[in-house]
Design a protein around this motif. Structure first.
Motif, mmCIF file in Angstrom:
data_model
loop_
_atom_site.group_PDB
_atom_site.id
_atom_site.type_symbol
_atom_site.label_atom_id
_atom_site.label_comp_id
_atom_site.label_asym_id
_atom_site.label_seq_id
_atom_site.Cartn_x
_atom_site.Cartn_y
_atom_site.Cartn_z
ATOM 1 N N CYS A 228 0.838 -1.212 0.000
ATOM 2 C CA CYS A 228 0.000 0.000 0.000
ATOM 3 C C CYS A 228 0.864 1.250 0.000
ATOM 4 C CB CYS A 228 -0.916 -0.021 1.216
ATOM 5 S SG CYS A 228 -1.979 1.433 1.373
ATOM 6 N N TYR A 231 2.643 1.818 -3.347
ATOM 7 C CA TYR A 231 1.725 2.269 -4.402
ATOM 8 C C TYR A 231 1.525 3.787 -4.355
ATOM 9 C CZ TYR A 231 -2.537 2.843 -7.142
ATOM 10 O OH TYR A 231 -3.464 3.267 -8.071
ATOM 11 N N LYS A 234 5.954 6.094 -4.352
ATOM 12 C CA LYS A 234 6.897 5.343 -5.199
ATOM 13 C C LYS A 234 8.347 5.517 -4.729
ATOM 14 C CE LYS A 234 3.870 3.909 -8.339
ATOM 15 N NZ LYS A 234 2.631 4.465 -7.778
#
Length: 326
Positions: A228, A231, A234
């Motif tokens: 999570c 995502y 980055k």
């Protein structure tokens, strides 16, 4: 209630955070013989001053201080232990109430996964974890003495396993090549000295892990949190990869000793706290919402552990007993 803080401007979230923490705090400080290790802690506090001094090497300095206070003032051991728990909650509040980001991380992940275990079971590690929070989020490379380093030293006085927090920080900054070399070397050393290390390593070393599923809970939660976070951030990909590999390393150790599970949860706490440094993204609400879902899953897994051990031992988590019912 914590989700409402997203709409609150200024420091208004602090009042909401404080109020929402009151019921949970009452559950902790009004408990009787509740929490797997509570009976053991009570027995330590009930020892004579001579026994306490004789066993001082096996008791962390901070908890030893509380044991001596109980003896000198002839206090009720349960009251002293519950006071110790209250201090843990107070330290957690001081750290996580500093800004809205921290309070949301606490409500979404720390509370459902760690809160009751830190304050009603593993109190020494709970105090150590609470004091270590400042050190975990400190991004400075300076060797000068500051607040985070003082807090980290106090953390060590509560539990020696806090040394791993420093190891995680150093490994994060290593190159991929050096990181893998260190990890594989540690794995080889573990297998070479397995019998000795299992004897020395931690509280659960007398037991062999019963199945391949041992340690799967912290591994799954760690994986979901890091996926999570990667995502939405980055730039954290490299850091999160390293942290995941460390978690897998501890999972391998879990196949040989329950001590590995302690290390898994220790790193999971480190991962959760370090999320406090990640903010300012456009989809922040979605990110926090996903963390709440992961935290709820973690809570269900913890609850399943509590239910499965209901009524077992001298101080199980369930059924819950109030202080005056002892």
């Amino acid at each position: 209630m914590s989700l409402f803080s997203l709409k609150i401007k200024g420091d208004g979230y602090k009042l909401l955070f404080f109020v929402s923490l009151i019921p949970a705090t009452l559950v902790v400080i009004l408990r009787g013989l509740v929490g797997t290790d509570t009976e053991t802690y009570i027995s330590i506090l009930d020892q004579s001053i001579f026994s306490i001094k004789e066993n001082a090497r096996g008791i962390e300095p901070f908890f030893l201080f509380f044991a001596k206070i109980r003896h000198y003032f002839d206090l009720n051991s349960q009251y002293v232990l519950n006071s110790f728990s209250f201090i843990i909650i107070f330290i957690l509040y001081l750290f996580f109430s500093k800004n809205k980001q921290r309070s949301l991380i606490f409500c979404s992940l720390v509370f459902p996964i760690f809160f009751y275990d830190m304050t009603m079971n593993g109190l020494r590690y709970g105090m150590a974890f609470a004091f270590a929070c400042w050190f975990i989020v400190d991004g400075s490379n300076s060797l000068k003495l500051n607040k985070s380093k003082i807090m980290y030293f106090i953390s060590f006085l509560n539990h020696k396993s806090s040394l791993l927090f420093l190891s995680f920080k150093l490994l994060q900054k290593a190159s991929l090549k050096n990181f893998l070399i260190i990890l594989f070397t540690a794995l080889i050393i573990f297998f070479a000295l397995k019998s000795y290390l299992i004897y020395k390593i931690a509280d659960y070393t007398d037991f062999v892990s019963p199945s391949i599923f041992s340690g799967s809970q912290p591994l799954i939660i760690t994986f979901l949190i890091l996926i999570c976070n990667t995502y939405f951030f980055k730039s954290n990909s490299r850091r999160n990869l390293f942290l995941l590999l460390i978690q897998i390393f501890f999972y391998i150790i879990t196949k040989f000793t329950y001590a590995g599970i302690r290390f898994q949860f220790l790193e999971l706490f480190y991962i959760i706290v370090i999320l406090c440094n990640d903010e300012n993204i456009l989809r922040y609400k979605k990110y926090i919402f996903l963390l709440f879902i992961i935290g709820f899953l973690g809570f269900l897994l913890r609850l399943n552990n509590f239910i499965s051990t209901s009524g077992q031992g001298g101080s199980p988590f369930l059924p819950y007993e109030f202080l005056w019912e002892n």
